[in-house]
Design a protein around this motif. Sequence first.
Motif, mmCIF file in Angstrom:
data_model
loop_
_atom_site.group_PDB
_atom_site.id
_atom_site.type_symbol
_atom_site.label_atom_id
_atom_site.label_comp_id
_atom_site.label_asym_id
_atom_site.label_seq_id
_atom_site.Cartn_x
_atom_site.Cartn_y
_atom_site.Cartn_z
ATOM 1 N N ASN A 166 0.854 -1.183 0.000
ATOM 2 C CA ASN A 166 0.000 0.000 0.000
ATOM 3 C C ASN A 166 0.893 1.237 0.000
ATOM 4 O O ASN A 166 1.725 1.401 0.895
ATOM 5 C CB ASN A 166 -0.918 0.020 1.223
ATOM 6 C CG ASN A 166 -1.988 -1.039 1.139
ATOM 7 O OD1 ASN A 166 -2.775 -1.044 0.207
ATOM 8 N ND2 ASN A 166 -2.003 -1.939 2.095
ATOM 9 N N ILE A 167 0.701 2.074 -1.005
ATOM 10 C CA ILE A 167 1.485 3.290 -1.137
ATOM 11 C C ILE A 167 0.537 4.471 -1.013
ATOM 12 O O ILE A 167 -0.557 4.460 -1.591
ATOM 13 C CB ILE A 167 2.210 3.339 -2.500
ATOM 14 C CG1 ILE A 167 3.110 2.107 -2.662
ATOM 15 C CG2 ILE A 167 3.037 4.617 -2.626
ATOM 16 C CD1 ILE A 167 3.717 1.984 -4.050
ATOM 17 N N SER A 168 0.954 5.493 -0.267
ATOM 18 C CA SER A 168 0.145 6.702 -0.153
ATOM 19 C C SER A 168 1.041 7.928 -0.284
ATOM 20 O O SER A 168 2.235 7.866 -0.019
ATOM 21 C CB SER A 168 -0.612 6.726 1.179
ATOM 22 O OG SER A 168 0.289 6.720 2.255
ATOM 23 N N GLY A 169 0.427 9.017 -0.736
ATOM 24 C CA GLY A 169 1.153 10.272 -0.875
ATOM 25 C C GLY A 169 1.674 10.477 -2.278
ATOM 26 O O GLY A 169 1.166 9.928 -3.244
ATOM 27 N N ASP A 193 -4.390 3.575 -4.009
ATOM 28 C CA ASP A 193 -5.608 4.321 -3.725
ATOM 29 C C ASP A 193 -5.312 5.720 -3.191
ATOM 30 O O ASP A 193 -6.037 6.670 -3.488
ATOM 31 C CB ASP A 193 -6.461 3.541 -2.720
ATOM 32 C CG ASP A 193 -7.772 4.218 -2.411
ATOM 33 O OD1 ASP A 193 -8.428 4.682 -3.363
ATOM 34 O OD2 ASP A 193 -8.144 4.281 -1.227
ATOM 35 N N GLN A 194 -4.251 5.863 -2.417
ATOM 36 C CA GLN A 194 -3.932 7.145 -1.781
ATOM 37 C C GLN A 194 -2.751 7.866 -2.439
ATOM 38 O O GLN A 194 -2.202 8.801 -1.866
ATOM 39 C CB GLN A 194 -3.618 6.918 -0.297
ATOM 40 C CG GLN A 194 -4.772 6.311 0.484
ATOM 41 C CD GLN A 194 -5.976 7.220 0.538
ATOM 42 O OE1 GLN A 194 -5.858 8.412 0.783
ATOM 43 N NE2 GLN A 194 -7.148 6.661 0.283
ATOM 44 N N VAL A 195 -2.349 7.437 -3.632
ATOM 45 C CA VAL A 195 -1.250 8.102 -4.337
ATOM 46 C C VAL A 195 -1.806 9.294 -5.107
ATOM 47 O O VAL A 195 -2.722 9.161 -5.903
ATOM 48 C CB VAL A 195 -0.513 7.126 -5.282
ATOM 49 C CG1 VAL A 195 0.512 7.864 -6.142
ATOM 50 C CG2 VAL A 195 0.167 6.028 -4.473
ATOM 51 N N THR A 196 -1.224 10.461 -4.851
ATOM 52 C CA THR A 196 -1.688 11.695 -5.490
ATOM 53 C C THR A 196 -0.867 12.056 -6.721
ATOM 54 O O THR A 196 -1.337 12.796 -7.579
ATOM 55 C CB THR A 196 -1.619 12.861 -4.491
ATOM 56 O OG1 THR A 196 -0.281 12.949 -3.965
ATOM 57 C CG2 THR A 196 -2.603 12.634 -3.341
ATOM 58 N N TYR A 197 0.351 11.514 -6.810
ATOM 59 C CA TYR A 197 1.246 11.848 -7.920
ATOM 60 C C TYR A 197 2.304 10.762 -8.015
ATOM 61 O O TYR A 197 2.776 10.261 -6.997
ATOM 62 C CB TYR A 197 1.914 13.209 -7.663
ATOM 63 C CG TYR A 197 3.078 13.502 -8.584
ATOM 64 C CD1 TYR A 197 2.865 14.025 -9.855
ATOM 65 C CD2 TYR A 197 4.389 13.239 -8.194
ATOM 66 C CE1 TYR A 197 3.932 14.286 -10.712
ATOM 67 C CE2 TYR A 197 5.458 13.492 -9.039
ATOM 68 C CZ TYR A 197 5.223 14.027 -10.287
ATOM 69 O OH TYR A 197 6.274 14.277 -11.133
ATOM 70 N N ILE A 205 2.052 -8.888 -11.356
ATOM 71 C CA ILE A 205 1.988 -7.649 -10.587
ATOM 72 C C ILE A 205 0.739 -6.891 -11.008
ATOM 73 O O ILE A 205 0.550 -6.608 -12.195
ATOM 74 C CB ILE A 205 3.228 -6.770 -10.810
ATOM 75 C CG1 ILE A 205 4.507 -7.501 -10.392
ATOM 76 C CG2 ILE A 205 3.089 -5.453 -10.030
ATOM 77 C CD1 ILE A 205 5.788 -6.734 -10.669
ATOM 78 N N SER A 206 -0.084 -6.571 -10.031
ATOM 79 C CA SER A 206 -1.287 -5.762 -10.260
ATOM 80 C C SER A 206 -1.105 -4.433 -9.541
ATOM 81 O O SER A 206 -0.674 -4.400 -8.381
ATOM 82 C CB SER A 206 -2.530 -6.456 -9.718
ATOM 83 O OG SER A 206 -2.746 -7.674 -10.388
ATOM 84 N N ILE A 207 -1.450 -3.357 -10.231
ATOM 85 C CA ILE A 207 -1.466 -2.033 -9.616
ATOM 86 C C ILE A 207 -2.919 -1.596 -9.614
ATOM 87 O O ILE A 207 -3.518 -1.411 -10.675
ATOM 88 C CB ILE A 207 -0.569 -1.044 -10.381
ATOM 89 C CG1 ILE A 207 0.864 -1.600 -10.495
ATOM 90 C CG2 ILE A 207 -0.564 0.312 -9.673
ATOM 91 C CD1 ILE A 207 1.793 -0.753 -11.342
ATOM 92 N N ILE A 208 -3.475 -1.465 -8.416
ATOM 93 C CA ILE A 208 -4.918 -1.260 -8.290
ATOM 94 C C ILE A 208 -5.262 0.106 -7.703
ATOM 95 O O ILE A 208 -4.413 0.771 -7.114
ATOM 96 C CB ILE A 208 -5.558 -2.386 -7.446
ATOM 97 C CG1 ILE A 208 -5.034 -2.373 -6.013
ATOM 98 C CG2 ILE A 208 -5.305 -3.746 -8.089
ATOM 99 C CD1 ILE A 208 -5.796 -3.289 -5.060
ATOM 100 N N ASN A 209 -6.530 0.481 -7.883
ATOM 101 C CA ASN A 209 -7.084 1.714 -7.324
ATOM 102 C C ASN A 209 -6.342 2.966 -7.783
ATOM 103 O O ASN A 209 -6.105 3.890 -7.008
ATOM 104 C CB ASN A 209 -7.132 1.650 -5.794
ATOM 105 C CG ASN A 209 -8.107 0.612 -5.304
ATOM 106 O OD1 ASN A 209 -9.174 0.440 -5.876
ATOM 107 N ND2 ASN A 209 -7.734 -0.105 -4.265
ATOM 108 N N LEU A 210 -6.003 2.988 -9.055
ATOM 109 C CA LEU A 210 -5.307 4.140 -9.617
ATOM 110 C C LEU A 210 -6.283 5.288 -9.860
ATOM 111 O O LEU A 210 -7.410 5.068 -10.303
ATOM 112 C CB LEU A 210 -4.653 3.764 -10.951
ATOM 113 C CG LEU A 210 -3.494 2.775 -10.860
ATOM 114 C CD1 LEU A 210 -3.219 2.172 -12.224
ATOM 115 C CD2 LEU A 210 -2.264 3.468 -10.310
ATOM 116 N N SER A 211 -5.821 6.521 -9.605
ATOM 117 C CA SER A 211 -6.629 7.683 -9.972
ATOM 118 C C SER A 211 -6.720 7.723 -11.497
ATOM 119 O O SER A 211 -5.917 7.103 -12.203
ATOM 120 C CB SER A 211 -5.993 8.969 -9.452
ATOM 121 O OG SER A 211 -4.810 9.257 -10.178
#
Length: 103
Positions: free
Chosen positions: A15-18, A48-52, A75-81
């Motif tokens: 989980n990545i955020s910011g 989900d919480q990545v802004t940039y 590899i899955s990258i999910i919940n992308l803006s």
Amino acid sequence: MNIKVNAQGYRIDINISGSVDQFSAKTLKTEFEKLQLSQVKEIIINMDQVTYIGSAGVGKLLLLYKNFSARDGKISIINLSEDIYDMLTNMELGEIFNLTRKP
């Protein structure tokens, strides 16, 4: 940027955020290098919480793919803006990652 890693059997959830800029991409690389990939078949990266995410961050995702692809893992990258999803698909990264938008 914050990173949380949860390894469960053959799967790793990240989980990545910011904001993933050139400076935080170094932290991302360090975290990816710590992963024990020998038994892993699937990595799910929740953004989900990545802004940039900049080119340095994309480069670290590609480095993870390079290190993991020899193991026939997914590899899955999910919940992308919408913006990040569009950027990654325009770069044709949907060819190597399973990309999904936020619901």
